[in-house]
Design a protein around this motif. Structure first.
Motif, short mmCIF file in Angstrom:
data_model
loop_
_atom_site.label_atom_id
_atom_site.label_comp_id
_atom_site.label_asym_id
_atom_site.label_seq_id
_atom_site.Cartn_x
_atom_site.Cartn_y
_atom_site.Cartn_z
N LYS A 93 0.84 -1.21 0.00
CA LYS A 93 0.00 0.00 0.00
C LYS A 93 0.87 1.25 0.00
O LYS A 93 0.76 2.13 0.86
CB LYS A 93 -0.93 0.00 1.22
CG LYS A 93 -1.90 -1.16 1.24
CD LYS A 93 -2.80 -1.10 2.47
CE LYS A 93 -3.78 -2.28 2.51
NZ LYS A 93 -4.65 -2.26 3.71
N SER A 94 1.80 1.31 -0.98
CA SER A 94 2.72 2.44 -1.05
C SER A 94 1.96 3.74 -1.28
O SER A 94 0.99 3.79 -2.04
CB SER A 94 3.72 2.22 -2.20
OG SER A 94 3.03 2.08 -3.42
N GLN A 95 2.39 4.80 -0.58
CA GLN A 95 1.74 6.09 -0.71
C GLN A 95 2.69 7.19 -0.24
O GLN A 95 3.65 6.94 0.49
CB GLN A 95 0.45 6.14 0.11
CG GLN A 95 0.65 5.89 1.61
CD GLN A 95 -0.64 5.93 2.40
OE1 GLN A 95 -1.67 6.33 1.87
NE2 GLN A 95 -0.59 5.54 3.64
N THR A 96 2.42 8.41 -0.69
CA THR A 96 3.18 9.60 -0.30
C THR A 96 2.19 10.67 0.13
O THR A 96 1.20 10.93 -0.58
CB THR A 96 4.05 10.11 -1.47
OG1 THR A 96 4.93 9.07 -1.85
CG2 THR A 96 4.84 11.34 -1.04
N HIS A 97 2.46 11.33 1.28
CA HIS A 97 1.54 12.35 1.80
C HIS A 97 2.36 13.56 2.23
O HIS A 97 3.37 13.43 2.93
CB HIS A 97 0.75 11.80 2.99
CG HIS A 97 -0.24 12.80 3.52
ND1 HIS A 97 -1.44 13.07 2.88
CD2 HIS A 97 -0.20 13.60 4.61
CE1 HIS A 97 -2.10 13.98 3.57
NE2 HIS A 97 -1.38 14.33 4.62
N LEU A 98 1.93 14.74 1.79
CA LEU A 98 2.60 16.00 2.12
C LEU A 98 1.55 16.95 2.69
O LEU A 98 0.55 17.25 2.04
CB LEU A 98 3.28 16.60 0.88
CG LEU A 98 3.84 18.01 1.05
CD1 LEU A 98 4.95 18.03 2.10
CD2 LEU A 98 4.35 18.55 -0.28
N ALA A 99 1.82 17.45 3.90
CA ALA A 99 0.94 18.43 4.54
C ALA A 99 1.78 19.67 4.85
O ALA A 99 2.62 19.66 5.75
CB ALA A 99 0.32 17.86 5.81
N ILE A 100 1.58 20.76 4.08
CA ILE A 100 2.31 22.01 4.28
C ILE A 100 1.51 22.86 5.26
O ILE A 100 0.33 23.16 5.04
CB ILE A 100 2.51 22.74 2.94
CG1 ILE A 100 3.32 21.85 1.97
CG2 ILE A 100 3.21 24.07 3.15
CD1 ILE A 100 3.54 22.48 0.62
N HIS A 101 2.17 23.26 6.37
CA HIS A 101 1.50 24.03 7.42
C HIS A 101 1.72 25.54 7.25
O HIS A 101 0.90 26.32 7.72
CB HIS A 101 2.02 23.58 8.79
CG HIS A 101 2.00 22.08 8.97
ND1 HIS A 101 0.84 21.34 8.89
CD2 HIS A 101 3.01 21.19 9.19
CE1 HIS A 101 1.13 20.06 9.09
NE2 HIS A 101 2.44 19.94 9.26
N ALA A 102 2.82 25.95 6.67
CA ALA A 102 3.13 27.37 6.49
C ALA A 102 4.00 27.50 5.24
O ALA A 102 4.69 26.56 4.85
CB ALA A 102 3.89 27.91 7.72
#
Length: 522
Positions: A93-102
């Protein structure tokens, strides 16, 4: 760039580990051997460099061996004005997640998240310097490539007190000009490598677009399948409720049938009573003189009439309830038939989706078979080339060393001429005009002959001796032998022979692996 926090899950032998780095100073991670300290640095590199769906050996090696789970890496990072959380899951279940806060909130996944982080690093971090300063346990220490680390080279120049201009700028200009001439002609027209590269780029973009469209279609199919599953579950629930209602209706129908049978018995009893009434009337007319018999018959008739009046409302109510039950039964039967039709249609749709997925899997397998056959054919073409082995490589190496030694000996044993004028002179040296300042010595080692011409004065010719001629003959023989060996092996030099031998070994290994993969695919 600052790494605030790093989390590893199912990474090699690490089940789960979290490290928070200090805002300032140096963070030291201490622990026994084989506890996963080196995995922290390796995980940071894989997080930035590799995609989640890559099949490289270095990524396959981090998969845990004691459980069926994908390796996960998560980090909180600050780079320039950006502060974000970046996470990847490899293998299952390969995946990439990016959460930019500022400075503003963004959320990206998949390839877009990977490309976004790479762009931020290229924009705010000297990536070459970052790579040059990394030291990995077990790897030999070596001088970094300063040509790619501009910041490190500039810092070293400032520390050494060397001006950034001069030869360095000239070499940079030469490299830039060489790079330009590699792809453009003197008139500015693109050369064949650049044209081929642009065509390859367009083809790669078309392939990317095709794969994206295919991925979107697959995602839509997955969403459709999930909706069908929910619809099937809903229909099954509705079918179960319909079956319960049907059983209740059948129970009520049985009760109504029992009431109908009771009503029929009452009707039969009524008919019998009517017959008795008819017979009594006849007897009354025939035996009018018999007052006793008439009175008895009259009394019985009155009793029967009273009983008939008492039973008539129940009979009417039973008929009404029977009609209501029949209507409800018909409605329940129609509802059940509709539910059965919906279930059949949903099952047909599920079977169709299952067939489409099977077809997609078979097409992917066919593509893998074609790819493996192409790889096998390319490897066989490599082996079908000119034969070369370790003995041939060693012979080419010896011949090349003989040429290099002969060239060096010829240069070392040739006569040396030194000219030191007392005044500034303009001379012709082997047909080239040269200006020699007064008091400056010019040396020239003679391989064959050397001609010095002083305009208006005369010429001086220096010819090498017989020893040099013999050395030149030996050198020519060594060159002839080297050319012959290289032509037989279809290589340019010893390095090419080594590369060809390595290519043959790699092709043989690739044939074995491709045959195994092809057998599995078939």
């Amino acid at each position: 760039m600052k790494i605030r926090r790093l989390v590893l899950r199912n990474y090699r032998g690490v089940a789960e580990r979290e490290v928070e780095f200090a805002d300032t100073g140096v963070t030291i991670v201490e622990g026994p051997n084989e506890i996963g300290k080196s995995s922290l640095a390796e995980a940071i590199e894989l997080l930035f460099e590799e995609r989640d769906d890559t099949g490289k050996q270095r990524v396959r090696e981090i998969k845990p061996v004691d459980r069926d789970a994908g390796a996960e890496v998560e980090a909180d990072i600050e780079v320039g004005p950006y502060r974000f959380t970046y996470a990847k899951t490899f293998h299952r279940k390969s995946q990439t997640h990016l959460a930019i806060h500022a400075p503003r909130v963004e959320t990206l996944t998949g390839r877009e998240a990977h490309d976004r982080v790479r762009a931020l690093l290229e924009q705010h971090v000297d990536v070459s310097l970052w790579r040059a300063l990394r030291i990995v346990q077990g790897s030999p220490l070596a001088q970094p490539e300063l040509g790619e680390a501009a910041s490190l080279a500039a810092a070293l120049d400032r520390a050494a007190g060397v001006d950034a201009g001069g030869e360095r700028e000239q070499s940079l200009f030469d490299r830039a000009r060489a790079e330009y001439e590699e792809y453009f002609t003197a008139t500015g027209r693109p050369k064949r490598p650049r044209v081929d590269a642009e065509k390859a780029l367009d083809a790669a973009r078309d392939e990317e677009m095709r794969l994206r469209e295919r991925l979107d279609a697959l995602e839509r199919d997955v969403e459709t399948e999930a909706a069908l599953r929910r619809e099937v579950a809903s229909l099954e629930s509705a079918g179960a409720a319909g079956r319960v209602a049907l059983r209740e209706a059948e129970a009520r129908l049985d009760a109504i049938q029992a009431e109908r049978e009771a009503g029929l018995r009452l009707e039969a009893k009524l008919e019998a009573a009517r017959g008795c009434e008819t017979e009594a009337l006849q007897n009354t007319r025939q035996r009018g003189q018999l007052v006793t018999g008439y009175a008895t018959a009259q009394l019985e008739l009155e009793n029967l009439a009273e009983e008939l009046e008492n039973e008539e409302p129940a009979h009417i109510a039973a008929n009404a309830e029977l009609r209501t039950a029949e209507e409800r039964l018909e409605a329940a039967v129609e509802e059940r038939e509709a539910s059965d039709a919906l279930v059949k249609r949903a099952r047909r749709d599920v079977a169709l989706r299952r067939g489409e997925r099977k077809l997609s899997e078979l097409r992917e397998r066919v593509e893998r078979i074609a790819h493996e056959r192409e790889e096998l054919e390319r490897a066989r073409e490599v082996l079908a080339g000119p034969p070369i082995d370790e003995a041939t490589v060693e012979a080419i190496q010896n011949a090349q060393l003989a040429v290099e030694r002969g060239t060096a000996r010829l240069a070392a044993e040739g006569p040396v001429v030194e000219v030191r004028p007392e005044i500034d002179l303009e001379l012709m040296v082997d047909g080239h005009r040269e200006r020699i300042p007064a008091g400056v010595a010019v040396e020239q080692r003679i391989a064959e002959s050397w001609l010095l011409s002083i305009p208006g004065v005369g010429e001086v010719r220096v010819v090498a001796g017989a020893g040099v001629t013999e050395q030149r003959k030996i050198l020519e023989q060594a060159r002839t032998e080297l050319r012959t060996l290289c032509m037989e092996a279809d290589v340019a030099d010893h390095a090419g022979a080594v590369a060809a031998l390595a290519a043959r070994h790699a092709a043989a290994a690739e044939i074995e692996r491709s045959e195994q993969r092809l057998a599995r695919a078939l």
